[in-house]
Scaffold this active site. Structure first.
Site, short mmCIF file in Angstrom:
data_model
loop_
_atom_site.label_atom_id
_atom_site.label_comp_id
_atom_site.label_asym_id
_atom_site.label_seq_id
_atom_site.Cartn_x
_atom_site.Cartn_y
_atom_site.Cartn_z
N ARG A 242 63.70 57.57 -1.04
CA ARG A 242 62.44 58.32 -0.90
C ARG A 242 61.68 57.83 0.33
O ARG A 242 61.15 58.60 1.10
CB ARG A 242 61.53 58.13 -2.13
CG ARG A 242 62.11 58.39 -3.50
CD ARG A 242 62.10 59.86 -3.83
NE ARG A 242 63.11 60.61 -3.11
CZ ARG A 242 64.43 60.57 -3.36
NH1 ARG A 242 64.91 59.80 -4.30
NH2 ARG A 242 65.29 61.29 -2.66
N ASP B 43 53.66 59.44 -0.48
CA ASP B 43 53.87 59.40 0.98
C ASP B 43 52.56 59.07 1.70
O ASP B 43 51.49 59.05 1.09
CB ASP B 43 54.50 60.71 1.49
CG ASP B 43 53.56 61.92 1.37
OD1 ASP B 43 52.41 61.83 1.86
OD2 ASP B 43 53.97 62.96 0.81
N HIS C 25 49.29 57.65 -7.67
CA HIS C 25 50.61 57.21 -8.14
C HIS C 25 51.26 56.17 -7.23
O HIS C 25 52.47 55.98 -7.27
CB HIS C 25 51.53 58.44 -8.32
CG HIS C 25 51.08 59.33 -9.44
ND1 HIS C 25 51.45 60.65 -9.57
CD2 HIS C 25 50.25 59.08 -10.50
CE1 HIS C 25 50.88 61.17 -10.66
NE2 HIS C 25 50.14 60.24 -11.23
N GLY D 227 48.99 72.39 -4.08
CA GLY D 227 50.41 72.08 -4.28
C GLY D 227 50.73 71.13 -5.42
O GLY D 227 51.47 70.18 -5.21
N THR D 228 50.20 71.43 -6.58
CA THR D 228 50.56 70.61 -7.75
C THR D 228 50.76 71.49 -8.97
O THR D 228 50.03 72.47 -9.16
CB THR D 228 49.50 69.51 -8.04
OG1 THR D 228 49.80 68.90 -9.31
CG2 THR D 228 48.08 70.04 -8.07
N TYR E 219 64.05 54.61 -4.71
CA TYR E 219 62.82 54.58 -3.91
C TYR E 219 63.09 54.25 -2.44
O TYR E 219 62.36 54.69 -1.56
CB TYR E 219 61.79 53.62 -4.53
CG TYR E 219 61.16 54.25 -5.76
CD1 TYR E 219 60.17 55.22 -5.63
CD2 TYR E 219 61.60 53.93 -7.04
CE1 TYR E 219 59.63 55.84 -6.75
CE2 TYR E 219 61.06 54.54 -8.16
CZ TYR E 219 60.08 55.50 -8.01
OH TYR E 219 59.55 56.12 -9.11
#
Ligand code: OAD
Length: 235
Positions: free
Chosen positions: A56, A89, A104, A170-171, A53
């Site tokens: 990320r 993000d 999430h 976009g999923t 992470y």
């Protein structure tokens, strides 16, 4: 004012340079979910999870919002817009969107591994082993791992059930419960799906699939919605 609910996934941030999960070069090709994104992984090897992470977070800090994020922020000036994102993000917020619900979690925040209400900004971009909450427990990324509850689902269901227009961007719609949100759309609502892969969703009647990248598809749809509003209000 019409209520627009926007449901975004990794694809909206792809053109900002953040990898998706399940595309050919996606993150889950490189890493095993069971080793970096589950509570079991955290118990077994917290340093490895932390490192995953931290990487990320570094990528997110280096990335900039793209045209799709900015177009959604513009949409908010004309409609009552609620964004529900699976992304960890902060690119929607940095583009200027005010109403963003993260399903999430948020990579730019840390939380106590024991007291989940103790949440802190990540100051220098890194959470280290040994960084503790005010009660003395290790800090972990403020993200939802596989196998953990998604605390914001109930509020998201309510938001979607009030949408006049629902926009999915976009999923792959493959991770539940988040993907199940689409079934809470009122029957009369218009639904748009912007994704180069854009698969049909049988159960949704008023679905328009736009097989484009977010960077072109989203600004075009936003322009269309704003123009239609102007035309309708002139009639
Ligand atoms: P996926 O990687 O599963 O799907 C990404 C989607 O983005 C695909 O449908 C692509 O076709 C699409 N895509 C790729 N490039 C795009 C572009 N430029 N513009 C628009 N769409 C594009 O990502 P998600 O569906 O977001 O959860 O994944 C859902 C969840 O799975 C994530 O939130 C994460 C992950 O595991 C957790 O970690 C809990």
């Amino acid at each position: 004012m019409k209520k627009i609910v926007v449901f975004t996934g990794a694809g909206i941030s792809a053109e900002s340079g953040i990898k998706t999960f399940r595309d050919a070069d996606g993150l889950w090709e490189e890493y095993k979910i069971s080793e970096v994104a589950t509570p079991e992984a955290w118990y077994k090897n917290p340093a490895m999870v932390q490192d995953f992470y931290n990487k990320r977070r570094k990528q997110v800090m280096e990335a900039l919002p793209n045209k799709a994020h900015y177009a959604l922020a513009e949409l908010e000036k004309h409609f009552d817009v609620q964004i529900i994102t699976q992304n960890i993000d902060d690119l929607h917020e940095r583009a200027g969107s005010k109403n963003v619900l993260h399903l999430h979690g948020e990579i730019m925040k840390a939380r106590s591994s024991t007291y989940e209400k103790l949440i802190y900004p990540v100051k220098n971009g890194i959470i280290s082993m040994g960084d503790k909450c005010e009660k003395g427990f290790q800090l972990r990324p403020h993200v939802v791992w596989f196998g953990e509850e998604v605390p914001n689902m109930e509020i998201a269901y309510k938001m979607v059930s009030k949408a006049d227009i629902f926009i999915i961007i976009g999923t792959s719609l493959s991770v539940y419960p988040a993907a199940g949100l689409i079934y809470y759309t009122p029957k009369k609502s218009k639904v748009y799906l912007i994704d180069p892969q854009g698969k049909n969703i049988d159960t949704i009647e008023n679905l328009e699939i736009i097989k484009e990248k977010a960077g072109t598809g989203v600004p075009a749809l936003v322009e269309h919605l704003i123009n239609s509003k102007k035309t309708t209000s002139r009639l």
